[in-house]
Write a protein that holds these residues in place. Structure first.
Motif, PDB file in Angstrom:
ATOM      1  N   THR A 160       3.643   2.858   1.026  1.00 27.63           N
ATOM      2  CA  THR A 160       2.677   1.750   0.999  1.00 27.63           C
ATOM      3  C   THR A 160       1.482   2.033   1.897  1.00 27.63           C
ATOM      4  O   THR A 160       0.365   1.657   1.570  1.00 27.63           O
ATOM      5  N   GLN A 161       1.715   2.743   2.991  1.00 28.68           N
ATOM      6  CA  GLN A 161       0.615   3.073   3.898  1.00 28.68           C
ATOM      7  C   GLN A 161      -0.342   4.068   3.239  1.00 28.68           C
ATOM      8  O   GLN A 161      -1.561   3.916   3.313  1.00 28.68           O
ATOM      9  N   SER A 162       0.196   5.084   2.567  1.00 31.56           N
ATOM     10  CA  SER A 162      -0.691   6.059   1.914  1.00 31.56           C
ATOM     11  C   SER A 162      -1.356   5.445   0.680  1.00 31.56           C
ATOM     12  O   SER A 162      -2.485   5.819   0.356  1.00 31.56           O
ATOM     13  N   ALA A 163      -0.724   4.498   0.039  1.00 34.86           N
ATOM     14  CA  ALA A 163      -1.363   3.828  -1.120  1.00 34.86           C
ATOM     15  C   ALA A 163      -2.532   2.980  -0.660  1.00 34.86           C
ATOM     16  O   ALA A 163      -3.548   2.895  -1.348  1.00 34.86           O
ATOM     17  N   ARG A 164      -2.416   2.367   0.517  1.00 36.72           N
ATOM     18  CA  ARG A 164      -3.522   1.548   1.064  1.00 36.72           C
ATOM     19  C   ARG A 164      -4.686   2.425   1.508  1.00 36.72           C
ATOM     20  O   ARG A 164      -5.819   1.968   1.503  1.00 36.72           O
TER      21      ARG A 164
END
Length: 166
Positions: A160-164
């Motif tokens: 989720t952090q890399s998608a953001r």
């Protein structure tokens, strides 16, 4: 999903209140449990068992359930998330475990309260010290996790952090 600031603070306040209340009620229960198993006076032991039954049914169990529910809402409504950081995930699992064991023990404690009220000598009844001390230990671990927030992001958190960031 992020909660608006005023609602987030309200949920956090409720979560802290129910969690601290649960911890305090467990400490009171532990004091009664120690009294029940160590007292030389049958009336004191009887009173301790009856009070333990009342506290577990009307205070500890409702606070445990509320703490799990409100804590979950709190985690889902903040940037910490429920499954992003190991400390939140471990805290959730410990809280669910403690609440589950507690709810499974409620019939035993209520039985001890009824038995003490009618027994000639309630000092022969077993205590629940192992569960009291274990529950207190688990709750203190959740407090430590909340304060120190050890680093570590779960695989879900990394995704989720890399998608953001994209």
């Amino acid at each position: 999903m992020s909660l608006p600031p005023r609602l987030r603070k309200t949920v956090l306040t409720l979560h802290i209140s129910t969690s601290v209340g649960w911890l305090g009620a467990v400490l009171a229960y532990l004091a009664l449990d120690i009294t029940a198993v160590t007292s030389n006076d049958p009336q004191t032991a009887r009173g301790a068992y009856v009070a333990m039954s009342l506290i577990v049914v009307y205070v500890i169990a409702p606070l445990a359930i509320a703490s799990v529910i409100i804590g979950t809402v709190n985690a889902l409504g903040t940037s910490w998330g429920l499954l992003r950081h190991y400390w939140v995930l471990v805290k959730l699992l410990l809280t669910i475990f403690a609440a589950g064991i507690l709810l499974a023990e409620v019939p035993t404690v209520t039985h001890l309260g009824r038995a003490a009220a009618t027994a000639a000598d309630p000092r022969v009844l077993p205590g629940t010290l192992l569960h009291s001390i274990g529950g207190l230990t688990v709750l203190l671990l959740t407090v430590i996790l909340s304060v120190f927030k050890p680093p570590g992001i779960t695989p879900y958190g990394w995704r989720t952090q890399s998608a953001r960031q994209r």
